[in-house]
Design a protein around this motif. Structure first.
Motif, mmCIF file in Angstrom:
data_model
loop_
_atom_site.group_PDB
_atom_site.id
_atom_site.type_symbol
_atom_site.label_atom_id
_atom_site.label_comp_id
_atom_site.label_asym_id
_atom_site.label_seq_id
_atom_site.Cartn_x
_atom_site.Cartn_y
_atom_site.Cartn_z
ATOM 1 N N GLY A 42 0.767 -1.232 0.000
ATOM 2 C CA GLY A 42 0.000 0.000 0.000
ATOM 3 C C GLY A 42 0.801 1.287 0.000
ATOM 4 N N LYS A 43 2.122 1.199 -0.110
ATOM 5 C CA LYS A 43 2.996 2.384 -0.096
ATOM 6 C C LYS A 43 3.787 2.458 -1.395
ATOM 7 N N ASP A 44 4.037 3.688 -1.859
ATOM 8 C CA ASP A 44 4.866 3.903 -3.040
ATOM 9 C C ASP A 44 6.332 3.858 -2.641
ATOM 10 N N VAL A 45 6.984 2.761 -2.960
ATOM 11 C CA VAL A 45 8.386 2.535 -2.608
ATOM 12 C C VAL A 45 9.276 3.071 -3.730
ATOM 13 N N PRO A 46 10.228 3.953 -3.398
ATOM 14 C CA PRO A 46 11.115 4.491 -4.433
ATOM 15 C C PRO A 46 12.053 3.428 -4.988
ATOM 16 N N VAL A 47 12.231 3.458 -6.301
ATOM 17 C CA VAL A 47 13.124 2.529 -7.001
ATOM 18 C C VAL A 47 14.011 3.363 -7.909
ATOM 19 N N THR A 90 14.131 14.468 10.106
ATOM 20 C CA THR A 90 14.322 13.941 8.756
ATOM 21 C C THR A 90 12.984 13.885 8.029
ATOM 22 N N GLU A 91 12.984 14.269 6.772
ATOM 23 C CA GLU A 91 11.790 14.147 5.942
ATOM 24 C C GLU A 91 11.794 12.745 5.343
ATOM 25 N N PHE A 92 10.832 11.944 5.731
ATOM 26 C CA PHE A 92 10.747 10.561 5.271
ATOM 27 C C PHE A 92 9.919 10.465 4.002
ATOM 28 N N VAL A 93 10.314 9.569 3.108
ATOM 29 C CA VAL A 93 9.477 9.186 1.981
ATOM 30 C C VAL A 93 8.395 8.249 2.512
ATOM 31 N N ILE A 94 8.806 7.288 3.336
ATOM 32 C CA ILE A 94 7.895 6.421 4.083
ATOM 33 C C ILE A 94 8.379 6.434 5.532
ATOM 34 N N GLU A 122 7.011 -9.944 7.985
ATOM 35 C CA GLU A 122 6.728 -8.700 8.714
ATOM 36 C C GLU A 122 8.040 -8.000 9.036
ATOM 37 N N GLN A 123 8.070 -6.693 8.814
ATOM 38 C CA GLN A 123 9.322 -5.958 8.980
ATOM 39 C C GLN A 123 9.082 -4.513 9.359
ATOM 40 N N ALA A 124 10.012 -3.990 10.116
ATOM 41 C CA ALA A 124 10.067 -2.552 10.370
ATOM 42 C C ALA A 124 10.821 -1.942 9.195
ATOM 43 N N THR A 125 10.343 -0.818 8.688
ATOM 44 C CA THR A 125 10.983 -0.201 7.531
ATOM 45 C C THR A 125 10.836 1.310 7.574
ATOM 46 N N MET A 126 11.728 1.982 6.886
ATOM 47 C CA MET A 126 11.639 3.434 6.693
ATOM 48 C C MET A 126 12.440 3.785 5.451
ATOM 49 N N PHE A 127 11.977 4.796 4.745
ATOM 50 C CA PHE A 127 12.636 5.286 3.530
ATOM 51 C C PHE A 127 12.854 6.779 3.649
ATOM 52 N N PHE A 128 13.998 7.238 3.180
ATOM 53 C CA PHE A 128 14.293 8.664 3.117
ATOM 54 C C PHE A 128 15.330 8.884 2.030
ATOM 55 N N SER A 154 21.295 14.143 -2.535
ATOM 56 C CA SER A 154 21.308 14.025 -3.989
ATOM 57 C C SER A 154 20.081 13.297 -4.524
ATOM 58 N N GLY A 155 19.166 12.934 -3.631
ATOM 59 C CA GLY A 155 17.942 12.261 -4.049
ATOM 60 C C GLY A 155 18.043 10.755 -4.115
ATOM 61 N N ASN A 156 19.159 10.166 -3.659
ATOM 62 C CA ASN A 156 19.272 8.703 -3.598
ATOM 63 C C ASN A 156 18.372 8.201 -2.476
ATOM 64 N N ALA A 157 17.535 7.214 -2.785
ATOM 65 C CA ALA A 157 16.613 6.670 -1.796
ATOM 66 C C ALA A 157 17.306 5.584 -0.976
ATOM 67 N N LEU A 158 17.084 5.638 0.340
ATOM 68 C CA LEU A 158 17.625 4.640 1.256
ATOM 69 C C LEU A 158 16.486 3.984 2.016
#
Length: 142
Positions: free
Chosen positions: A68-73, A97-101, A113-119, A123-127
């Motif tokens: 249900g989330k837009d994951v950056p690729v 921090t501004e999170f993407v997710i 099941e996992q804990a996750t976060m994206f930011f 330079s715009g590289n997604a982690l």
């Protein structure tokens, strides 16, 4: 199967080495290794990542829907222990921090099941940083 785990190596473009040094060195607390005027080695939880200067580097904006989330690729990161993940999430939240997710639990109650976060780095590289209750869930299929 007992596989000896070795550090991975990842080289990626950044548009500003000073901003990369602050982000990876100060915010993520990655020890700095060798460097030049065109690249910096960092120790990301025992793995070698190298920020290479590319003044023309531009982030990609492709995403895939995951739980249900837009994951950056593309994206990269490390699978941490749950304690390491929580420590990092707390530090990033304190730094506003501004999170993407935002830090969350994905696939709750399901296999994997996992804990996750994206930011993003400057330079715009997604982690993505994630953690599982047990390592047996990393590649579990059911």
């Amino acid at each position: 199967m007992n596989i000896e785990r070795r550090p991975f190596h990842l080289a990626f473009p950044v548009h500003d080495l000073s901003a990369a040094r602050h982000f990876y060195g100060d915010l993520l607390e990655c020890a700095e290794g060798r460097s030049s005027s065109h690249w910096i080695d960092f120790n990301l939880y025992g793995h070698q990542i190298v920020a290479h200067l590319d003044a023309e580097a531009k982030p990609r904006s492709t995403t895939n829907l995951v739980d249900g989330k837009d994951v950056p690729v593309p994206h990269f990161g490390v699978v941490l222990t749950m304690d390491q993940w929580q420590t990092l999430a707390d530090r990033l939240n304190r730094q506003e921090t501004e999170f993407v997710i935002e830090p969350t639990i994905r696939f709750r109650g399901e296999t994997g099941e996992q804990a996750t976060m994206f930011f993003l780095d400057p330079s715009g590289n997604a982690l993505e940083f994630k953690a599982f209750a047990g390592d047996d869930q990393l590649f579990a299929t059911n």
